[in-house]
Write an enzyme that holds these catalytic residues in place. Structure first.
Site, PDB file in Angstrom:
ATOM      1  N   HIS A  40      29.631 -17.822  -4.720  1.00  0.00           N
ATOM      2  CA  HIS A  40      28.741 -17.855  -3.551  1.00  0.00           C
ATOM      3  C   HIS A  40      27.479 -17.014  -3.796  1.00  0.00           C
ATOM      4  O   HIS A  40      27.210 -16.040  -3.098  1.00  0.00           O
ATOM      5  CB  HIS A  40      29.466 -17.357  -2.297  1.00  0.00           C
ATOM      6  N   ILE A  41      26.699 -17.453  -4.780  1.00  0.00           N
ATOM      7  CA  ILE A  41      25.495 -16.709  -5.168  1.00  0.00           C
ATOM      8  C   ILE A  41      24.242 -17.578  -5.065  1.00  0.00           C
ATOM      9  O   ILE A  41      23.261 -17.358  -5.784  1.00  0.00           O
ATOM     10  CB  ILE A  41      25.637 -16.135  -6.593  1.00  0.00           C
ATOM     11  N   GLY A  42      24.260 -18.536  -4.151  1.00  0.00           N
ATOM     12  CA  GLY A  42      23.135 -19.468  -4.047  1.00  0.00           C
ATOM     13  C   GLY A  42      21.797 -18.797  -3.850  1.00  0.00           C
ATOM     14  O   GLY A  42      20.778 -19.246  -4.385  1.00  0.00           O
ATOM     15  N   THR A  71      27.057 -26.135  -2.103  1.00  0.00           N
ATOM     16  CA  THR A  71      26.435 -24.807  -2.051  1.00  0.00           C
ATOM     17  C   THR A  71      26.221 -24.385  -0.601  1.00  0.00           C
ATOM     18  O   THR A  71      25.450 -23.460  -0.338  1.00  0.00           O
ATOM     19  CB  THR A  71      25.073 -24.803  -2.777  1.00  0.00           C
ATOM     20  N   ALA A  72      26.892 -25.047   0.335  1.00  0.00           N
ATOM     21  CA  ALA A  72      26.682 -24.780   1.758  1.00  0.00           C
ATOM     22  C   ALA A  72      27.755 -23.843   2.298  1.00  0.00           C
ATOM     23  O   ALA A  72      27.569 -22.628   2.342  1.00  0.00           O
ATOM     24  CB  ALA A  72      26.647 -26.095   2.533  1.00  0.00           C
ATOM     25  N   ARG A  73      28.911 -24.392   2.673  1.00  0.00           N
ATOM     26  CA  ARG A  73      30.019 -23.600   3.190  1.00  0.00           C
ATOM     27  C   ARG A  73      31.334 -24.211   2.721  1.00  0.00           C
ATOM     28  O   ARG A  73      31.496 -25.434   2.685  1.00  0.00           O
ATOM     29  CB  ARG A  73      30.003 -23.561   4.728  1.00  0.00           C
ATOM     30  N   GLU A  89      36.909 -16.704   1.027  1.00  0.00           N
ATOM     31  CA  GLU A  89      35.928 -15.891   0.310  1.00  0.00           C
ATOM     32  C   GLU A  89      36.019 -14.446   0.788  1.00  0.00           C
ATOM     33  O   GLU A  89      36.138 -14.210   1.995  1.00  0.00           O
ATOM     34  CB  GLU A  89      34.513 -16.420   0.555  1.00  0.00           C
TER      35      GLU A  89
END
Length: 319
Positions: A286-288, A237-239, A268
């Site tokens: 990418h909705i952390g 969930t980072a990059r 992305e």
């Protein structure tokens, strides 16, 4: 008194936009499309401040073409790998970010991805949704249990610690790699490893929470995937830059990695279409930090930084 002129590059939360409109001469990109290099360069002559997101790229080439008016870039994000900090500093432009406020939301999503990957969420949803669920047996969709398992965390910053706290609710045995060991009141019993390699060897589950830098690009490559216990589950969930995606696919194909939960990708938006055929890859776009509470908090933190700067103070989150 003339209000500072502010460009907000994306559609932020309603509460954020209302506060910005009250305190600044604000222009909002209601089209909600990423700011281009040409738009950033033009904005540097028209605005005193910009609140960008991770979608706007302040490369050295772009910053070199900036006019002198722009004074601060108050990021609506924690990560700043989209900003060439040295180039911005050389132009006298202050850069801030929004730490702390998105840690719990991102950690929640990491937990969702870990559980979903471990317990066949993609395949299970598809089977029920398509009407293909027509049988049951004790061997049906047997997954990997999270409770009591060993969890490895790379990067024990704010998000990593928030995730560790939630994992303890599942009685997980938490291990971590960080540049330095945490004090006891932050580690809370987690076992420190002084190398990534040592951590990987004990990580039945592995969650990535470190920033993307030249040193961490493709951190998880073929050699490091091979160090995980067979059947491990990886969460990111980072990059996206942290994971060599071809190496992950090879590890999934061999069965050495049992499943993956991914919120970040090397490309992305869009992601990696090669993952689509894998039911054991649980993916989100990418909705952390995408909760209402957190989006408001991120926007307000960016505005807090602007308020401090234009009041003649050093913003709390200056990088």
């Amino acid at each position: 008194m003339t209000k500072p002129r502010l460009w907000i590059t994306r559609r932020l939360s309603d509460a954020t936009l209302a506060r910005a409109a009250h305190d600044y001469d604000v222009v909002i990109n209601h089209a909600d499309t990423p700011g281009t290099a040409a738009e950033l360069i033009a904005a540097s002559a028209e605005f005193d401040a910009i609140i960008p997101c991770h979608s706007e790229h302040f490369s050295a080439d772009v910053v070199a073409q900036f006019a002198d008016r722009l004074r601060i870039v108050a990021n609506h994000s924690v990560g700043v790998d989209h900003c060439d900090l040295s180039a911005l500093k050389a132009r006298g432009i202050v850069v801030t970010n929004t730490p702390d406020v998105l840690s719990d939301a991102t950690a929640e999503l990491a937990m969702l991805l870990m559980l979903g990957a471990a317990r066949h969420a993609v395949a299970g949803d598809r089977i029920v949704r398509t009407g293909a669920w027509d049988s049951w047996s004790p061997a049906f969709m047997v997954g990997k249990q999270v409770t009591g398992a060993r969890l490895g965390i790379i990067g024990m910053g704010r998000v990593g610690r928030a995730f560790a706290a939630k994992a303890r609710g599942f009685d997980m045995d938490v291990h971590y790699y960080n540049r330095t060991a945490l004090p006891d009141d932050q580690a809370l019993g987690a076992t420190y490893h002084d190398s990534v390699e040592s951590l990987l060897a004990v990580s039945d589950f592995l969650s990535l929470h470190c920033p993307a830098t030249p040193d961490t690009t493709n951190l998880m490559d073929a050699d490091r995937f091979a160090l995980l216990p067979k059947g491990a589950v990886i969460v990111n969930t980072a990059r996206g830059a942290l994971v060599d995606e071809d190496a992950l696919i090879a590890a999934l194909d061999s069965g050495h990695v049992a499943a993956a939960g991914l919120d970040c990708f090397q490309v992305e938006p869009g992601g990696n279409p090669a993952f689509a055929k894998y039911d054991n890859v649980f993916m989100l776009p990418h909705i952390g930090s995408a909760t209402r509470k957190t989006r408001d908090a991120m926007g307000f933190r960016a505005l807090d930084n602007l308020d401090a700067f234009f009041a003649g103070n050093t913003p709390q989150d200056t990088l």
